[in-house]
Scaffold this motif. Structure first.
Motif, short mmCIF file in Angstrom:
data_model
loop_
_atom_site.label_atom_id
_atom_site.label_comp_id
_atom_site.label_asym_id
_atom_site.label_seq_id
_atom_site.Cartn_x
_atom_site.Cartn_y
_atom_site.Cartn_z
N ARG A 10 17.63 39.72 6.38
CA ARG A 10 17.03 40.68 5.47
C ARG A 10 17.91 41.91 5.23
O ARG A 10 17.82 42.55 4.17
CB ARG A 10 15.68 41.13 6.02
CG ARG A 10 14.55 40.14 5.78
CD ARG A 10 14.22 40.10 4.32
NE ARG A 10 13.23 39.06 4.00
CZ ARG A 10 12.81 38.82 2.79
NH1 ARG A 10 13.27 39.53 1.78
NH2 ARG A 10 11.93 37.85 2.57
N ALA B 184 6.34 41.46 5.64
CA ALA B 184 5.58 40.22 5.78
C ALA B 184 6.35 39.19 6.61
O ALA B 184 5.77 38.53 7.49
CB ALA B 184 5.25 39.65 4.41
N ASP B 185 7.64 39.05 6.34
CA ASP B 185 8.44 38.07 7.09
C ASP B 185 8.53 38.42 8.56
O ASP B 185 8.37 37.55 9.44
CB ASP B 185 9.85 37.99 6.49
CG ASP B 185 9.94 36.94 5.39
OD1 ASP B 185 8.93 36.25 5.17
OD2 ASP B 185 11.00 36.83 4.77
N CYS C 191 0.07 39.48 4.70
CA CYS C 191 1.43 38.93 4.57
C CYS C 191 1.51 37.90 3.47
O CYS C 191 2.50 37.84 2.73
CB CYS C 191 1.87 38.31 5.90
SG CYS C 191 2.08 39.51 7.25
N SER C 192 0.48 37.09 3.30
CA SER C 192 0.48 36.08 2.24
C SER C 192 0.47 36.73 0.86
O SER C 192 1.19 36.30 -0.05
CB SER C 192 -0.73 35.16 2.39
OG SER C 192 -0.70 34.49 3.64
N VAL D 297 1.39 39.95 0.08
CA VAL D 297 2.56 40.78 -0.13
C VAL D 297 3.79 39.93 -0.44
O VAL D 297 4.61 40.28 -1.30
CB VAL D 297 2.80 41.68 1.10
CG1 VAL D 297 4.18 42.29 1.06
CG2 VAL D 297 1.74 42.77 1.16
N SER D 298 3.96 38.83 0.30
CA SER D 298 5.14 38.00 0.09
C SER D 298 5.14 37.33 -1.28
O SER D 298 6.19 36.89 -1.75
CB SER D 298 5.23 36.93 1.18
OG SER D 298 4.08 36.09 1.16
N ALA D 299 3.99 37.24 -1.94
CA ALA D 299 3.91 36.63 -3.26
C ALA D 299 4.15 37.63 -4.38
O ALA D 299 4.28 37.22 -5.55
CB ALA D 299 2.54 35.98 -3.45
N GLY E 222 6.27 45.97 10.30
CA GLY E 222 6.27 44.55 10.64
C GLY E 222 6.06 44.31 12.12
O GLY E 222 5.34 43.39 12.52
N ARG F 174 5.10 37.90 10.32
CA ARG F 174 4.78 36.48 10.52
C ARG F 174 5.61 35.87 11.64
O ARG F 174 5.09 35.19 12.52
CB ARG F 174 5.01 35.70 9.21
CG ARG F 174 3.86 35.77 8.23
CD ARG F 174 3.99 34.68 7.19
NE ARG F 174 5.24 34.81 6.45
CZ ARG F 174 5.30 35.24 5.19
NH1 ARG F 174 4.20 35.57 4.54
NH2 ARG F 174 6.46 35.33 4.57
N ASP G 174 8.22 42.73 1.33
CA ASP G 174 8.50 41.32 1.60
C ASP G 174 9.08 41.17 3.01
O ASP G 174 8.75 40.22 3.73
CB ASP G 174 9.47 40.78 0.56
CG ASP G 174 9.53 39.27 0.58
OD1 ASP G 174 8.57 38.64 1.06
OD2 ASP G 174 10.55 38.70 0.13
N ALA G 175 9.97 42.10 3.41
CA ALA G 175 10.53 42.05 4.75
C ALA G 175 9.47 42.33 5.81
O ALA G 175 9.49 41.74 6.90
CB ALA G 175 11.67 43.06 4.88
#
Length: 345
Positions: A276, A224-225, A166-167, A169-171, A143, A228, A221-222
């Motif tokens: 997280r 991506a967060d 990121c869009s 992966v987070s989905a 990240g 971003r 997910d982490a």
């Protein structure tokens, strides 16, 4: 050269050197005030959260007699078991007694098997912390690299690729990623085992092989967060006047990034990381089930399904402590990274 100040007996050398001591004293005072404020906030939150945790178990209507004696339990048997466990006392008295054991690390015994909840959590927490710890390392490293790269090369193809990654992966739910990883790396390319757990002390190589796939599935997910938030924070820091001043002074881009931009723009990413950390431990229920691991999350879920109140209460207390510790560590890092925040403490 020493210049005396008339009528005071002081010289300019002493006047210049003297402010250093108040600065050190002020820094120590700021740390002390931060510690006092942290304790003043953490202790009430801990008491309130643990009281709610205990109250949920007390008003759930679940009885150990039903689990221990089955459907054949008579009202007299139920009353006897409740009296033996102290469940016939007022709720507040029960909570104070339970809390006095919690602060000593005693979380009671399971209603199903009578085994200490603390020992069972300790065995399973090692599994979850191994996976969550490796997932945290992956999330921080990947990240940070993606977020810093997107901020440095903002507006380029790399920046747009990071945003798209990121869009996507987070989905993706972690269980979908977990199944895909098993299919690719355990079935099509049999590189690592697909299930099980081996302690690090027993076989470090096998331990790493078994936690790699679940850690990757849990970390995306982490990643991506963090990427971003770090990209947004650093891009905003690059627009500040102090960066322009550093450029005018001739500082190198690397020094500007490491000393000025990261220090002032990493706050949002650190805040996300603080949230997280407990989520990585608590959110491993599905991941542990898919990869056949008997971890903390799976233990908590099994206890809830079986109505084992001491197990549920014990796991919630551990989760509360993890959240408070993570938030405290993040607050300390933010205080260290942001001098303006430290001056206001």
């Amino acid at each position: 050269m020493t210049v005396s100040v008339a009528g005071t007996g002081w010289d300019t050398a002493a006047a210049v050197a003297r402010p250093a001591r108040p600065r050190r004293t002020g820094a120590l005072g700021g740390v002390a005030r931060w510690l006092l404020r942290t304790v003043a906030l953490t202790v009430p939150v801990f008491l309130f959260a643990t009281f709610l945790t205990f109250l949920l178990g007390a008003v759930s209507g679940l009885s150990p007699a039903g689990l221990l004696l089955g459907d054949s339990a008579t009202p007299a048997d139920v009353a006897r078991v409740r009296a033996e466990l102290g469940l016939d006392r007022p709720v507040l008295v029960q909570y104070v007694d339970w809390l006095s054991h919690v602060v000593r690390g005693e979380l009671g015994s399971s209603w199903l098997n009578g085994v200490s909840v603390s020992s069972q959590i300790g065995d399973r927490l090692a599994v979850s912390l191994s996976v969550a710890g490796f997932a945290l390392v992956i999330a921080v490293v990947v990240g940070t690299l993606l977020g810093v790269g997107a901020a440095v090369w903002r507006g380029t193809l790399f920046d747009r690729a990071v945003t798209g990654f990121c869009s996507v992966v987070s989905a993706l739910p972690p269980f979908v990623v977990a199944v895909a990883l098993i299919v690719v790396f355990s079935v099509l390319l049999p590189l690592v085992p697909s299930a099980g757990y081996v302690p690090f002390a027993q076989d470090p190589g096998m331990w790493l092989a078994l936690i790699t796939l679940p850690a990757i599935a849990l970390s995306l997910d982490a990643v991506a967060d963090i990427a971003r938030q770090l990209r947004t924070g650093l891009a905003g820091a690059y627009r500040e006047n102090y960066v322009l001043g550093a450029v005018v002074r001739g500082l190198s881009p690397r020094r500007i990034l490491l000393v000025h931009v990261l220090r002032n723009g990493a706050g949002p990413a650190l805040s996300v990381l603080g949230l997280r950390i407990p989520m990585l431990v608590g959110g491993a229920v599905v991941t542990e089930s898919i990869f056949g691991m008997s971890g903390f999350g799976r233990f908590a879920a099994d206890g809830a399904l079986r109505g084992d109140v001491p197990v549920v209460q014990g796991t919630l207390v551990v989760a509360i402590v993890l959240v408070l510790v993570a938030n405290t560590v993040v607050d300390a890092l933010l205080l260290r990274l942001r001098p303006a925040a430290r001056r206001r403490t």
